[in-house]
Motif scaffolding. Structure first.
Motif, PDB file in Angstrom:
ATOM      1  N   SER A   6       0.845  -1.197   0.000  1.00  0.00           N
ATOM      2  CA  SER A   6       0.000   0.000   0.000  1.00  0.00           C
ATOM      3  C   SER A   6       0.877   1.243   0.000  1.00  0.00           C
ATOM      4  O   SER A   6       2.089   1.166   0.183  1.00  0.00           O
ATOM      5  N   GLY A   7       0.227   2.403  -0.199  1.00  0.00           N
ATOM      6  CA  GLY A   7       0.944   3.671  -0.127  1.00  0.00           C
ATOM      7  C   GLY A   7       1.217   4.331  -1.458  1.00  0.00           C
ATOM      8  O   GLY A   7       1.743   5.438  -1.507  1.00  0.00           O
ATOM      9  N   GLY A   8       0.875   3.670  -2.540  1.00  0.00           N
ATOM     10  CA  GLY A   8       1.079   4.261  -3.842  1.00  0.00           C
ATOM     11  C   GLY A   8       0.114   5.406  -4.099  1.00  0.00           C
ATOM     12  O   GLY A   8      -0.825   5.636  -3.333  1.00  0.00           O
ATOM     13  N   GLY A   9       0.356   6.132  -5.192  1.00  0.00           N
ATOM     14  CA  GLY A   9      -0.520   7.233  -5.544  1.00  0.00           C
ATOM     15  C   GLY A   9       0.104   8.111  -6.599  1.00  0.00           C
ATOM     16  O   GLY A   9       1.131   7.769  -7.193  1.00  0.00           O
ATOM     17  N   LEU A  10      -0.532   9.241  -6.823  1.00  0.00           N
ATOM     18  CA  LEU A  10      -0.064  10.226  -7.792  1.00  0.00           C
ATOM     19  C   LEU A  10       0.709  11.309  -7.041  1.00  0.00           C
ATOM     20  O   LEU A  10       0.197  11.881  -6.064  1.00  0.00           O
ATOM     21  N   MET A  33      13.712  -9.646   2.314  1.00  0.00           N
ATOM     22  CA  MET A  33      12.566  -9.083   1.593  1.00  0.00           C
ATOM     23  C   MET A  33      13.056  -8.097   0.542  1.00  0.00           C
ATOM     24  O   MET A  33      14.205  -7.647   0.582  1.00  0.00           O
ATOM     25  N   GLY A  34      12.160  -7.761  -0.388  1.00  0.00           N
ATOM     26  CA  GLY A  34      12.560  -6.836  -1.433  1.00  0.00           C
ATOM     27  C   GLY A  34      11.393  -6.113  -2.064  1.00  0.00           C
ATOM     28  O   GLY A  34      10.234  -6.502  -1.897  1.00  0.00           O
ATOM     29  N   TRP A  35      11.732  -5.062  -2.793  1.00  0.00           N
ATOM     30  CA  TRP A  35      10.787  -4.311  -3.616  1.00  0.00           C
ATOM     31  C   TRP A  35      11.226  -4.420  -5.075  1.00  0.00           C
ATOM     32  O   TRP A  35      12.416  -4.285  -5.381  1.00  0.00           O
ATOM     33  N   PHE A  36      10.252  -4.627  -5.927  1.00  0.00           N
ATOM     34  CA  PHE A  36      10.460  -4.660  -7.369  1.00  0.00           C
ATOM     35  C   PHE A  36       9.429  -3.743  -8.008  1.00  0.00           C
ATOM     36  O   PHE A  36       8.434  -3.380  -7.380  1.00  0.00           O
ATOM     37  N   ARG A  37       9.652  -3.371  -9.252  1.00  0.00           N
ATOM     38  CA  ARG A  37       8.679  -2.524  -9.941  1.00  0.00           C
ATOM     39  C   ARG A  37       8.593  -2.905 -11.410  1.00  0.00           C
ATOM     40  O   ARG A  37       9.547  -3.448 -11.986  1.00  0.00           O
ATOM     41  N   TYR A  93       4.576  -1.152  -8.081  1.00  0.00           N
ATOM     42  CA  TYR A  93       5.594  -1.596  -7.141  1.00  0.00           C
ATOM     43  C   TYR A  93       5.106  -2.830  -6.382  1.00  0.00           C
ATOM     44  O   TYR A  93       4.015  -2.815  -5.810  1.00  0.00           O
ATOM     45  N   TYR A  94       5.945  -3.862  -6.385  1.00  0.00           N
ATOM     46  CA  TYR A  94       5.628  -5.117  -5.727  1.00  0.00           C
ATOM     47  C   TYR A  94       6.585  -5.359  -4.558  1.00  0.00           C
ATOM     48  O   TYR A  94       7.782  -5.075  -4.667  1.00  0.00           O
ATOM     49  N   CYS A  95       6.054  -5.928  -3.478  1.00  0.00           N
ATOM     50  CA  CYS A  95       6.918  -6.393  -2.413  1.00  0.00           C
ATOM     51  C   CYS A  95       6.954  -7.921  -2.437  1.00  0.00           C
ATOM     52  O   CYS A  95       6.024  -8.562  -2.947  1.00  0.00           O
ATOM     53  N   ALA A  96       8.041  -8.459  -1.905  1.00  0.00           N
ATOM     54  CA  ALA A  96       8.219  -9.897  -1.929  1.00  0.00           C
ATOM     55  C   ALA A  96       9.055 -10.344  -0.740  1.00  0.00           C
ATOM     56  O   ALA A  96       9.840  -9.562  -0.187  1.00  0.00           O
ATOM     57  N   VAL A  97       8.905 -11.611  -0.361  1.00  0.00           N
ATOM     58  CA  VAL A  97       9.652 -12.172   0.759  1.00  0.00           C
ATOM     59  C   VAL A  97      10.270 -13.507   0.353  1.00  0.00           C
ATOM     60  O   VAL A  97       9.685 -14.269  -0.426  1.00  0.00           O
ATOM     61  N   ARG A  98      11.455 -13.750   0.865  1.00  0.00           N
ATOM     62  CA  ARG A  98      12.175 -14.988   0.561  1.00  0.00           C
ATOM     63  C   ARG A  98      11.883 -16.055   1.626  1.00  0.00           C
ATOM     64  O   ARG A  98      11.308 -15.763   2.667  1.00  0.00           O
ATOM     65  N   ASN A  99      12.375 -17.256   1.361  1.00  0.00           N
ATOM     66  CA  ASN A  99      12.399 -18.312   2.373  1.00  0.00           C
ATOM     67  C   ASN A  99      13.824 -18.477   2.894  1.00  0.00           C
ATOM     68  O   ASN A  99      14.255 -19.586   3.207  1.00  0.00           O
ATOM     69  N   GLY A 116       0.926  -5.543  -5.539  1.00  0.00           N
ATOM     70  CA  GLY A 116       1.401  -4.342  -6.205  1.00  0.00           C
ATOM     71  C   GLY A 116       0.619  -3.108  -5.830  1.00  0.00           C
ATOM     72  O   GLY A 116      -0.578  -3.164  -5.574  1.00  0.00           O
ATOM     73  N   THR A 117       1.330  -1.978  -5.776  1.00  0.00           N
ATOM     74  CA  THR A 117       0.709  -0.683  -5.540  1.00  0.00           C
ATOM     75  C   THR A 117       1.267   0.292  -6.578  1.00  0.00           C
ATOM     76  O   THR A 117       2.469   0.318  -6.842  1.00  0.00           O
ATOM     77  N   LEU A 118       0.387   1.074  -7.191  1.00  0.00           N
ATOM     78  CA  LEU A 118       0.760   1.906  -8.324  1.00  0.00           C
ATOM     79  C   LEU A 118       1.299   3.251  -7.867  1.00  0.00           C
ATOM     80  O   LEU A 118       0.665   3.961  -7.086  1.00  0.00           O
ATOM     81  N   VAL A 119       2.467   3.593  -8.388  1.00  0.00           N
ATOM     82  CA  VAL A 119       3.091   4.889  -8.155  1.00  0.00           C
ATOM     83  C   VAL A 119       3.153   5.627  -9.485  1.00  0.00           C
ATOM     84  O   VAL A 119       3.706   5.113 -10.461  1.00  0.00           O
TER      85      VAL A 119
END
Length: 123
Positions: A6-10, A33-37, A93-99, A116-119
């Motif tokens: 969450s937290g995306g926007g214009l 963990m990571g962020w991808f877009r 923008y996507y967040c992800a977590v590893r094992n 995903g949250t749109l920026v």
């Protein structure tokens, strides 16, 4: 594990946003963990990653000095503070977590993904 980004926007160029990634179903304190877009018409790309404790972080060159990844394991949440935003930061923008406890720049190392949250950065 379920991840809710969450937290995306214009926002106007030069502005700031803070993305959050809330995890449920399992504590994330032991995992990287990571962020991808993914921008329109482009492939998904790595943005930032953080190790299990938060001590180790890594960024794509284009966001260094502007973005900060962090995590609050007590809240089971990861964050991405984005400052000095540019139109080229526009993406989903996507967040992800590893094992695994280490951070990683490779999307194939991640087991669970958020929706995903749109920026959008535009004047």
């Amino acid at each position: 594990v379920q991840l809710q980004a969450s937290g995306g926007g214009l926002v106007q160029p030069g502005g700031s946003l803070r993305l959050s990634c809330a995890a449920s179903g399992r504590p994330i304190s032991s995992y990287g963990m990571g962020w991808f877009r993914q921008a329109p018409g482009k492939e998904r790309e790595f943005v930032a990653t953080i190790g299990y404790s938060g001590a180790i972080t890594n960024y794509i060159d284009s966001v260094k000095g502007r973005f900060t990844i962090s995590r609050d394991n007590a809240k089971n949440t990861m964050y991405l503070q984005m400052n000095s935003l540019k139109p080229e930061d526009t993406a989903l923008y996507y967040c992800a977590v590893r094992n695994y406890y280490r951070s990683s720049r490779s999307s194939s190392d991640y087991a669970y993904w958020g929706q995903g949250t749109l920026v959008t950065v535009s004047s």
